[in-house]
Design a protein around this motif. Structure first.
Motif, mmCIF file in Angstrom:
data_model
loop_
_atom_site.group_PDB
_atom_site.id
_atom_site.type_symbol
_atom_site.label_atom_id
_atom_site.label_comp_id
_atom_site.label_asym_id
_atom_site.label_seq_id
_atom_site.Cartn_x
_atom_site.Cartn_y
_atom_site.Cartn_z
ATOM 1 N N LEU A 105 -2.562 1.128 2.499
ATOM 2 C CA LEU A 105 -3.589 2.052 1.570
ATOM 3 C C LEU A 105 -2.605 3.098 1.127
ATOM 4 C CD1 LEU A 105 -5.689 1.122 -0.606
ATOM 5 C CD2 LEU A 105 -7.296 2.358 1.304
ATOM 6 N N MET A 106 -2.796 4.495 2.244
ATOM 7 C CA MET A 106 -2.700 5.779 1.963
ATOM 8 C C MET A 106 -1.313 5.833 1.635
ATOM 9 S SD MET A 106 -5.272 7.501 2.205
ATOM 10 C CE MET A 106 -4.433 9.508 2.163
ATOM 11 N N GLN A 107 0.144 5.268 2.011
ATOM 12 C CA GLN A 107 1.285 4.781 1.377
ATOM 13 C C GLN A 107 1.073 5.236 0.039
ATOM 14 O OE1 GLN A 107 2.856 2.369 4.654
ATOM 15 N NE2 GLN A 107 3.522 4.530 6.725
ATOM 16 N N ASP A 108 1.011 3.661 -0.077
ATOM 17 C CA ASP A 108 0.296 2.731 -1.614
ATOM 18 C C ASP A 108 0.190 4.553 -2.811
ATOM 19 O OD1 ASP A 108 0.884 0.551 -3.623
ATOM 20 O OD2 ASP A 108 -1.451 1.475 -4.083
ATOM 21 N N ALA A 109 -1.624 5.002 -2.135
ATOM 22 C CA ALA A 109 -1.523 6.073 -2.709
ATOM 23 C C ALA A 109 -0.999 7.289 -2.696
ATOM 24 C CB ALA A 109 -2.501 6.582 -1.832
ATOM 25 N N MET A 110 -0.038 7.213 -1.756
ATOM 26 C CA MET A 110 1.453 8.467 -1.251
ATOM 27 C C MET A 110 1.927 8.329 -2.725
ATOM 28 S SD MET A 110 1.361 10.369 2.122
ATOM 29 C CE MET A 110 0.872 9.044 2.945
ATOM 30 N N GLU A 111 2.366 7.000 -2.949
ATOM 31 C CA GLU A 111 3.318 6.753 -4.220
ATOM 32 C C GLU A 111 3.154 6.412 -4.964
ATOM 33 O OE1 GLU A 111 4.140 2.048 -2.399
ATOM 34 O OE2 GLU A 111 5.848 3.491 -0.183
#
Length: 152
Positions: A105-111
């Motif tokens: 979820l956080m990786q998606d947010a960073m992307e």
């Protein structure tokens, strides 16, 4: 284990998002965490959905919402006009924690933030959330500032 996909929330997701937010002892101790989408919550959702600098993201597995967060994109004059992303209300369904869903979820947010031209992601986390502190540190976040809040 089935994969998790991420998308913008719809109004139909509100009851599950509210349940994710309320399924937390610290959150339940605060006022304003309701499990029913009352008019004020629906209005807040509509405002978030209409604002190009806000995104309410959900993680979905096998057709079921299992995670959520809110991203706010903030233009700023400091750091040469660098945009930053603010992450709020990160939640993963409690029975699914420890499966790296929060990390995805956080990786998606960073992307998403990088795609919007952000050079920094920031968040606050309650001082009592020691597991969350370890989680964010593992993802590369640093406790670089002391946050402060004041009711208005």
């Amino acid at each position: 284990m089935a994969s998790v996909t991420f998308r913008l929330a719809t109004a139909a997701d509100l009851p599950v998002i509210l349940a994710l937010l309320a399924a937390d002892a610290i959150a339940r101790s605060r006022t304003g965490y309701l499990e029913e989408p009352v008019p004020g919550v629906r209005a807040a959702f509509e405002e978030i959905a209409a604002d190009p600098n806000n995104e309410l993201v959900v993680g979905v597995r096998e057709g079921e919402v299992i995670a959520t967060l809110q991203l706010t994109y903030i233009p700023g004059l400091s750091r040469g006009g660098m945009r930053r992303a603010l992450v709020e209300a990160v939640r993963v369904r409690s029975d699914l924690r420890g499966q790296r869903i929060g990390e995805l979820l956080m990786q998606d947010a960073m992307e998403r933030a990088r795609a919007r031209g952000c050079g920094l992601m920031q968040l606050t986390t309650d001082k009592r959330r020691l597991d969350a502190h370890r989680f964010y540190a593992r993802l590369g976040f640093e406790a670089s500032h002391e946050g402060m809040k004041r009711p208005l």
